[in-house]
Write an enzyme that holds these catalytic residues in place. Sequence first.
Site, mmCIF file in Angstrom:
data_model
loop_
_atom_site.group_PDB
_atom_site.id
_atom_site.type_symbol
_atom_site.label_atom_id
_atom_site.label_comp_id
_atom_site.label_asym_id
_atom_site.label_seq_id
_atom_site.Cartn_x
_atom_site.Cartn_y
_atom_site.Cartn_z
ATOM 1 C CD GLU A 188 -89.160 -53.009 61.422
ATOM 2 O OE1 GLU A 188 -89.340 -53.771 62.398
ATOM 3 O OE2 GLU A 188 -88.658 -53.400 60.348
ATOM 4 C CG HIS A 217 -93.321 -56.351 50.601
ATOM 5 N ND1 HIS A 217 -93.618 -57.647 50.952
ATOM 6 C CD2 HIS A 217 -92.039 -56.145 50.973
ATOM 7 C CE1 HIS A 217 -92.555 -58.202 51.510
ATOM 8 N NE2 HIS A 217 -91.588 -57.312 51.536
#
Lengths: 337, 410
Positions: free
Chosen positions: A60, A129
Amino acid sequence: MPRMTMIEAIRSAMDVSMGRDEKVVVFGEDVGYFGGVFRCTAGLQQKYGTSRCFDTPISELGIVGAAIGMAAYGLKPCVEVQFADYVYPAYDQIVSEAARLRYRSAGQFTCPIVIRMPTGGGIFGGQTHSQSPEALFTHVSGLKVVVPSNPADAKGLLIAAIEDPDPVIFLEPKRLYNGPFDGHHDRPIMAWSKHPLSEVPDGHFSVELGKAAVRREGTAVTVLAYGTMVYVAQAAAEETGIDAEIIDLRTLLPLDLDAIVASVKKTGRCVIVHEATLTSGFGAELAALVQEHCFYHLEAPIQRVTGWDTPYPHAQEWDYFPGPKRVGEALVAAMEA
Amino acid sequence: METYGPLSLHVPEPEVRPGDTPDFSSVKIPKAGSVPRPEIDADPRDIRDLAYSIIRVLNREGEAVGPWAGSLSSDELMAGLRHMMTLRAFDARMVTAQRQGKTSFYMQHMGEEAVSCAFRRAMEPGDMNFPTYRQAGLLIADDYPMVDMMNQIFSNEADPIKGRQLPVMYSSKEHGFFSISGNLGTQFIQAVGWAMASAISRDTKIAAGWIGDGSTAESDFHAALVFASTYRAPVVLNIVNNQWAISTFQGIARGGSGTFAARGLGFGIPALRVDGNDYLAVHAVAKWAVERARRGLGPTLIEHVTYRVGAHSTSDDPSAYRPKTESDAWPLGDPILRLKNHLIRLGTWSVERHKQMEAEILDTVIAAQKQAEKNGTLHSGGKPSVRDMFEGVYAEMPPHLRRQRQKAGV
């Protein structure tokens, strides 16, 4: 007008933007050939080629860092972080670099990037998540933070974000990807096709950043919400029979303070709802602003309904999620105070 | 059952500390001219040795020798000498200015002047550097006005970046110098992104990233190498190994790997080590890497082996962690002295003319400083407006900042 799911609307926003401006590039983990784990970029690589839509290594930091360099060159990267929960390795690049580049270079270099990421729970994603990290971004000078709640807004806001000259954090409530969700997890899943806001223009249009929308007009109490919580608040209003005015903030930064103040001054009561944890959450900022600007109009303490200050649990998901029952209780409390 | 003794943690230590005799016997210095120069399109697998050697051009006698010699004309060498001397004189004046309270902070380049000055001359207009705080030679060697550098250092009313940054965090798009962050390592992956954008746009420009030996430990370094390798980005990735990360010797970041350059090998990136105190060698290696990038042959990792003679910054005192005489013992010498001797050896330069130029340069720097000081210094004279503090956070000022500016009364 065509009907779209939120996924289709987001894809359409990128498609339209890439078609209009060759500076727009899209990349992230699994977004190229496969089209993204939620399918938001499906077909874009085939249509625009591998140099404008491609897969990246699982980094990321690398995705956002490279996007910043590309923006400095003059491109307009719209990148995907697979889950908002994964954004932290990129946090330094976002906070110290993207957000400050215009300022620290006195406008010599700018950073027109969009960082898309699925946010929120309701899908049994557990603590990795399900997070809603919006407050970590609204605290940063130089960023804009957007949370759409329906397909029409998702497309219009994403196009506006891509065209914006500054970095935009674009949080997509993943529980809304395929249909509106009012928190009643035990009821049949709703589809977007029956919802009026799934009517989305095919071509180019944008929804201005920084403008809230009134989703339900009311006189008794103002509910400030965004993303999934807009539908939860609507359910709570219906179920309690309280005439709530529900404001969908849509953009958290910049914030539509005028819309908030006008509504609270009208109703005299305010309930703030978000899925993220309570302490130092965006609701704290909203509560501070409401008391600062509406103090003499308030007839009751401001209520906050949020996720608990725990990691997002797996088995206890629906005990954690601030559903219509808890929001309803807050509405009642605001009315009784 | 087998029994084991208790484990112990290995913490690397430099060979010497204050009070000890400096010892660089472990730094293996190959003879100048001894390292081969591969073809531009060499397969990285065939040149792995270059990550463990040191490319050098100038020998002890001041001659330019070997396959890497000859990348510069004597006029260009003269310009290089002038740039390095200018940077050193500039640094000396600014360190003094900091001591006089004219600014809060300064970082000098003493001993490392060749790295950025020579590298800049291998690039073309339109290329972009993503520098750290010790590459002001990139600006000097591109004739960026010293007055503007000083305006930035003094945070005065003519500061091109409006007093928003710590001294020496320059930014000049026009001169291919990306805004310095001040956070370490972050710009390395950005350089790769910029280079990828050039390739995406079918452009011919290339980028150069910069990082220090210590900051190679940051994840950004790893991300940069992965992305550069994967997308074969037209980028030159520079590690300036000046032996010290503030008080931390390079062994702490390097760990068990042989050299910093060797980190490139696992990524399939050509990795070259160069004598960072040899203007000719830095230029030749930079030119090789820049050419490779521009031809679409992908990234190169360069480790510039040098030594930070001065303190890390004006807030640092190196005598607390390394022997005071360590810089004198550094086996690669002084970059200015070495180029000066080379030019004398060529017969195009003399001790007299060198002294003359030193004086001329000092005059130029002093003149620039006088001009800059007219625009103010940190605590006196003209300064950027407080009103401007609120500008430029976004392209368009959002309502909450407008309200705050009103509250601040400006």
